[in-house]
Each structure stands twice: as structure tokens, then as C-alpha cells.
Design a protein around this motif. Structure first.
Motif, mmCIF file in Angstrom:
data_model
loop_
_atom_site.group_PDB
_atom_site.id
_atom_site.type_symbol
_atom_site.label_atom_id
_atom_site.label_comp_id
_atom_site.label_asym_id
_atom_site.label_seq_id
_atom_site.Cartn_x
_atom_site.Cartn_y
_atom_site.Cartn_z
ATOM 1 N N GLU A 194 84.824 66.202 -20.830
ATOM 2 C CA GLU A 194 85.561 66.217 -19.567
ATOM 3 C C GLU A 194 86.137 67.589 -19.244
ATOM 4 O OE1 GLU A 194 89.582 64.109 -18.086
ATOM 5 O OE2 GLU A 194 87.926 62.730 -18.505
ATOM 6 N N GLU A 195 86.663 68.275 -20.236
ATOM 7 C CA GLU A 195 87.260 69.585 -20.001
ATOM 8 C C GLU A 195 86.222 70.574 -19.478
ATOM 9 O OE1 GLU A 195 89.605 73.144 -22.423
ATOM 10 O OE2 GLU A 195 89.277 71.195 -23.377
ATOM 11 N N GLN A 196 85.027 70.571 -20.066
ATOM 12 C CA GLN A 196 83.963 71.470 -19.618
ATOM 13 C C GLN A 196 83.422 71.066 -18.252
ATOM 14 O OE1 GLN A 196 80.934 71.870 -22.634
ATOM 15 N NE2 GLN A 196 82.443 72.133 -24.291
ATOM 16 N N LEU A 197 83.347 69.764 -18.026
ATOM 17 C CA LEU A 197 82.866 69.270 -16.733
ATOM 18 C C LEU A 197 83.731 69.783 -15.600
ATOM 19 C CD1 LEU A 197 81.163 67.384 -14.894
ATOM 20 C CD2 LEU A 197 82.778 65.553 -15.477
ATOM 21 N N PHE A 198 85.047 69.671 -15.737
ATOM 22 C CA PHE A 198 85.949 70.037 -14.648
ATOM 23 C C PHE A 198 86.229 71.535 -14.587
ATOM 24 C CE2 PHE A 198 86.836 65.501 -15.068
ATOM 25 C CZ PHE A 198 86.833 65.125 -13.737
ATOM 26 N N SER A 199 85.926 72.283 -15.627
ATOM 27 C CA SER A 199 86.166 73.724 -15.601
ATOM 28 C C SER A 199 84.956 74.497 -15.078
ATOM 29 C CB SER A 199 86.563 74.234 -16.989
ATOM 30 O OG SER A 199 85.503 74.016 -17.917
ATOM 31 N N TRP A 200 83.751 74.198 -15.592
ATOM 32 C CA TRP A 200 82.569 74.944 -15.159
ATOM 33 C C TRP A 200 81.316 74.085 -14.975
ATOM 34 C CZ3 TRP A 200 78.563 74.448 -18.569
ATOM 35 C CH2 TRP A 200 78.866 74.126 -19.897
ATOM 36 N N GLY A 201 81.248 72.924 -15.610
ATOM 37 C CA GLY A 201 80.024 72.133 -15.559
ATOM 38 C C GLY A 201 79.621 71.708 -14.161
ATOM 39 N N TRP A 202 80.610 71.336 -13.321
ATOM 40 C CA TRP A 202 80.293 70.872 -11.963
ATOM 41 C C TRP A 202 79.662 71.964 -11.106
ATOM 42 C CZ3 TRP A 202 82.188 73.132 -7.569
ATOM 43 C CH2 TRP A 202 83.296 73.983 -7.710
ATOM 44 N N ARG A 203 79.837 73.236 -11.511
ATOM 45 C CA ARG A 203 79.318 74.349 -10.723
ATOM 46 C C ARG A 203 77.803 74.529 -10.869
ATOM 47 N NH1 ARG A 203 83.677 77.393 -9.138
ATOM 48 N NH2 ARG A 203 85.628 76.973 -10.252
ATOM 49 N N ILE A 204 77.247 74.077 -11.984
ATOM 50 C CA ILE A 204 75.835 74.312 -12.285
ATOM 51 C C ILE A 204 74.904 73.821 -11.177
ATOM 52 C CG2 ILE A 204 73.955 73.741 -13.877
ATOM 53 C CD1 ILE A 204 76.037 73.721 -16.130
ATOM 54 N N PRO A 205 75.040 72.572 -10.701
ATOM 55 C CA PRO A 205 74.106 72.098 -9.665
ATOM 56 C C PRO A 205 74.151 72.928 -8.389
ATOM 57 C CG PRO A 205 75.323 70.267 -10.631
ATOM 58 C CD PRO A 205 75.984 71.513 -11.111
ATOM 59 N N PHE A 206 75.338 73.381 -7.990
ATOM 60 C CA PHE A 206 75.460 74.149 -6.756
ATOM 61 C C PHE A 206 74.798 75.517 -6.883
ATOM 62 C CE2 PHE A 206 78.855 71.038 -6.384
ATOM 63 C CZ PHE A 206 78.778 70.676 -5.045
#
Length: 469
Positions: A194-206
Motif C-alpha cells: 500500500e505504501e508503494q502504491l500510494f507514493s509512486w506505483g499509481w504513477r506507472i500507468p499514466f
């Protein structure tokens, strides 16, 4: 009807009969598919991100339901710019051709989507973060205002007459590819801690979406203008929009309503498709995850499955319109949408993962895939060549504003205010019902002469209105 009686069909069929013409056809097909994929990667990424992570990244001070509402409100902002893009790029496309518009729009959308992935979160820059998000959504919407209509026009004006429904449905395959790609990437990203998802992971698809935009841009730069536009320009001596010739409807003194009825028909058809579509693929994901508290991977998996099935559902829908006509197929889809939604919400309340997945899959196959495939050629054939791009694009985007773009926000607001699903079902039924009723005012357009100056809704006795094949 003999194809040699149809100048538009002759232009497209003769173009496809030569090796160079076939290369042009496939270049246009691939570029339209990639461009629409880019558009729907944009919106599917944003819709899924709003439902799953943006509430914490950009709106951390709000309660979950309020954050969902605010997030989908920023989602709706992109749709406010779409009519402006439709007006600007549509007029440009009617005057100077389809190609130039589609080169600019894919570059604009791709750049905006990539930059969304680079915005610092609320924790870093405060209120500037959601402000930048809104600004880039406006840029996305401005480009998207002409992308979908332009791609549909390119495909339909390149397609052999008897396969327009099938070929034009590729624009819906592009939307499906975008949704599939976005949901697949999101499903992988959700596996991060969760920590990685909300810090940088969500940016990958964009950020990764830039590769699709570049591929589409490279192909579009070498793509040729459509056979229909070239034939109409040759006949008029200049582009149809710049020609001074009087249309048959104008010569016969047709009323303003007769000359513009197709515009309002397109708005109604669009409302019946776009509202349920964005509720199915956007709002239901957030509703299941945030309101019913089902694990986020369940609705994301459903979107992925539906997107895979779409590669069969969409061309089948296009083929049905070629076989039975555009109007009856569209009417059946709207009727099915009206009938399924109450049972759908009742089944979602079970919170059983398999049931939830099945409901979302069926809803998307009808609302986001099948009816979209049926609409592609129908929308293009409704309009005369002189103002096809500008009128079709604006009608579609106005329909999107009052249905698709605002549907998730309206549904979220209804849910927050009432706390029950029944107003959501009523809202869905109203939108699908508008599409259903509109089909009784819409003409059948299958096999129409695409070089005709007037829209298909003018008096059938007037010149320029071809009967259905």
C-alpha cells in the motif's frame, strides 16, 4: 442498391481495390485504433485511479464517500472541455481534412496523460496538486473532444459500403483496448504494498501511456486523407465546408429543424449509450470498492474480463448493424440496458466476488461495448459531408456532458445523499430510456451516400438522401 449508384461507396471500394489504397486503409485503421486506445487509456486510468487511489493522494482530508464524489467531479471536468475541442477541431476537420486533426489530438491527449503521472501529491504541494490535476484533465478533454468522432469518421469514410458497421466498430475496439490495458496495468499495480502504491506505483500507468501516443502519432503523420473527403473535395473544387453550393435541403426551403434534426438525434443516442457506459466502467468500480467494501481487485478483475470479451462483442455488434440495420440494433441494446439495472444492483448487494464480477461484466458488455460498436457507423452516416466532423463531434460531446462525463459524479452524489442504490437505478434507466426513445425519431442510415451534403434526417424525397441498402 448497386454500389455504382453510391459515389461514396465507389470511392471507398475503389480505393481499397488498389495496393496503395489497401495500405492507406490499414494505416488509417491502425492509427484510429491506437488513437482511440490512447483516449480510453486516459479516461479508464483516470476513472480507476479516482475510484481506488486519488481519494488519498489528492483529497486526503475528505471522508471516503465525499472524496469519491470530489474525485469523480474532477473526472467530469475533463468533459467540460470536450465540446470546445469538438467545435475547434471539428471545424478544422471539415475545412482542412480529417488527418491534421487526429495528429494534433493524439499528441495533446498523450502529453496530458503522461504529465498527470508526474504531479506531486497533496502531501507535497497542497491544494496545487488537485488544481494541476484539473488543468490536465481540461487538456485531455479538449483533445478528446475530436478524437473519438474523428476516428469513427476516418474508419467509416475508408470502409467498403457493405462493411461500414464492422470497420467503424474498430473505434470501439480501440476504446476496449484502452480499458483493457488500463485495467490490466492497474491490476498489476494493485499488487504493490500500500505504501508503494500510494507514493509512486499509481504513477506507472499514466507515464507509460506515452508509448501508445507516440506510436499513433508516427502512423498518423504518414496516413492519407479519406477517400470520401477527397471525392467530395474534388466534386466541389475545394473542401465541402468551404464550398458555396446550395444543399438540396436549402434549395427546397427545408426548415431549421429538418436541417438540424440529426444533431439532436445524435445527442439522444449518445446519452443512451454514454451515461450507462461510464456508470458501468467507472462508477460501479468505486461503488463496489468504496460503498460495498468489496476488495478492489474484484471490480478491477471484472473490468479486465469484460474488456477481453469486448474483442468479440464489439465486432459482432458492428456486423449486426450491417446485417439488420443500425436503428433496430441500437434500440435493442437500449431496451436491454433498461431491463438489467435493477436486478444488477440487487445482485451487487450480495457482495459475493463471483456475482459482483458477473454483474459488472454483463453491464459493460451491453453499456460500454456492444452499443458503442453499434453507434460508430450510425453516427457518421447521420450527417452530410459538409459539416460531418463539426456537427457529429459537438453532438457527441454535448451528449457526453449530460450523461457520461457527469454520470459518476451524479451517481456518487445521489449515493452520498440518499445512501441507497435505487436512485442510481432510476438515473441509469432515464439515460438508457432517452436513447431508446430517440431511435424512434432516428432514420435508418445503412448504405447511405457519404458524399451527400445534407444530413440523413432531411426529407427522404429530397436529393442527396440515399435509401438503406
Amino acid at each position: 442498391m448497386d454500389q455504382h449508384q453510391d459515389p461514396a461507396a465507389t470511392a471507398a471500394d475503389l480505393n481499397y481495390s488498389t495496393p496503395e489504397g489497401r495500405r492507406g486503409f490499414w494505416a488509417a485503421t491502425i492509427s484510429s485504433w491506437l488513437g482511440t486506445t490512447m483516449e480510453y487509456v486516459d479516461f479508464a486510468l483516470y476513472g480507476l485511479a479516482t475510484a481506488l487511489v486519488f481519494n488519498q493522494v489528492f483529497f486526503p482530508e475528505q471522508t471516503p464517500l465525499v472524496a469519491l464524489f470530489v474525485g469523480f467531479s474532477t473526472y467530469a471536468v475533463g468533459f467540460l472541455a470536450r465540446p470546445l475541442g469538438a467545435i475547434f477541431f471539428g471545424r478544422l476537420g471539415d475545412k482542412h481534412g480529417r488527418k491534421v486533426v487526429l495528429v494534433v489530438t493524439v499528441a495533446l491527449m498523450g502529453g496530458a496523460t503522461t504529465l498527470i503521472g508526474l504531479i506531486p501529491g497533496y502531501a507535497q504541494i497542497g491544494a496545487a496538486a488537485p488544481a494541476l490535476l484539473v488543468l490536465l484533465r481540461l487538456a485531455q478533454g479538449f483533445g478528446a473532444g475530436a478524437e473519438l468522432s474523428g476516428s469513427a469518421i476516418i474508419l467509416t469514410e475508408y470502409a467498403p459500403r457493405r462493411r461500414r458497421g464492422l470497420v467503424a466498430s474498430i473505434v470501439a475496439l480501440g476504446s476496449n483496448s484502452g480499458t483493457l490495458l488500463a485495467s490490466a496495468v492497474w491490476l498489476a499495480v494493485l499488487q504493490l504494498p500500500e505504501e508503494q502504491l500510494f507514493s509512486w506505483g499509481w504513477r506507472i500507468p499514466f507515464v507509460a501511456s506515452i508509448f501508445i501516443a507516440v506510436a499513433a502519432l508516427l502512423i498518423r503523420r504518414v496516413m492519407k486523407e479519406t477517400p470520401v473527403f477527397r471525392a467530395a473535395a474534388d466534386e466541389e473544387g475545394e473542401s465541402p465546408a468551404q464550398a458555396k453550393a446550395v444543399t438540396p435541403a436549402e434549395a427546397e426551403g427545408a426548415t431549421w429543424w429538418t436541417r438540424n434534426k440529426a444533431f439532436f438525434v445524435m445527442v439522444g443516442l449518445r446519452i443512451g449509450e454514454n451515461g450507462p457506459s461510464y456508470m458501468a466502467q467507472g462508477f460501479l468500480v468505486g461503488y463496489v470498492a468504496q460503498a460495498l467494501l468489496v476488495d478492489e481487485s474484484v471490480p478491477t478483475t471484472a473490468v479486465l474480463i469484460a474488456s477481453v470479451l469486448g474483442f468479440a462483442v464489439i465486432p459482432a455488434s458492428g456486423l449486426l448493424t450491417d446485417r439488420f440495420g443500425r436503428r433496430i440494433v441500437y434500440r435493442v441494446f437500449c431496451a436491454l440496458l433498461i431491463l438489467i439495472i435493477v436486478p444488477a444492483f440487487m445482485l451487487l448487494d450480495s457482495r459475493e466476488p463471483a456475482v459482483v464480477i458477473a454483474v459488472i461484466v454483463v453491464a459493460m458488455c451491453l453499456a460500454s461495448l456492444g452499443i458503442f460498436g453499434a453507434q460508430a457507423a450510425y453516427g457518421v452516416e447521420l450527417f452530410g459531408v459538409r459539416n460531418r466532423f463539426s456537427k457529429m463531434a459537438l453532438a457527441k460531446e454535448l451528449g457526453s456532458i449530460v450523461s457520461g462525463g457527469t454520470a459518476p459524479a451524479v451517481a456518487s452524489g445521489l449515493l452520498a445523499a440518499v445512501g441507497a442504490w435505487w436512485p442510481l437505478a432510476v438515473y441509469w434507466i432515464v439515460m438508457a430510456g432517452i436513447g431508446f426513445v430517440t431511435t424512434f425519431f432516428a432514420p435508418e442510415t445503412r448504405g447511405r451516400d457519404l458524399t451527400a451534403l445534407d444530413d440523413a434526417t432531411v426529407d427522404p424525397a429530397l436529393p442527396g438522401r440515399s435509401p438503406a441498402a
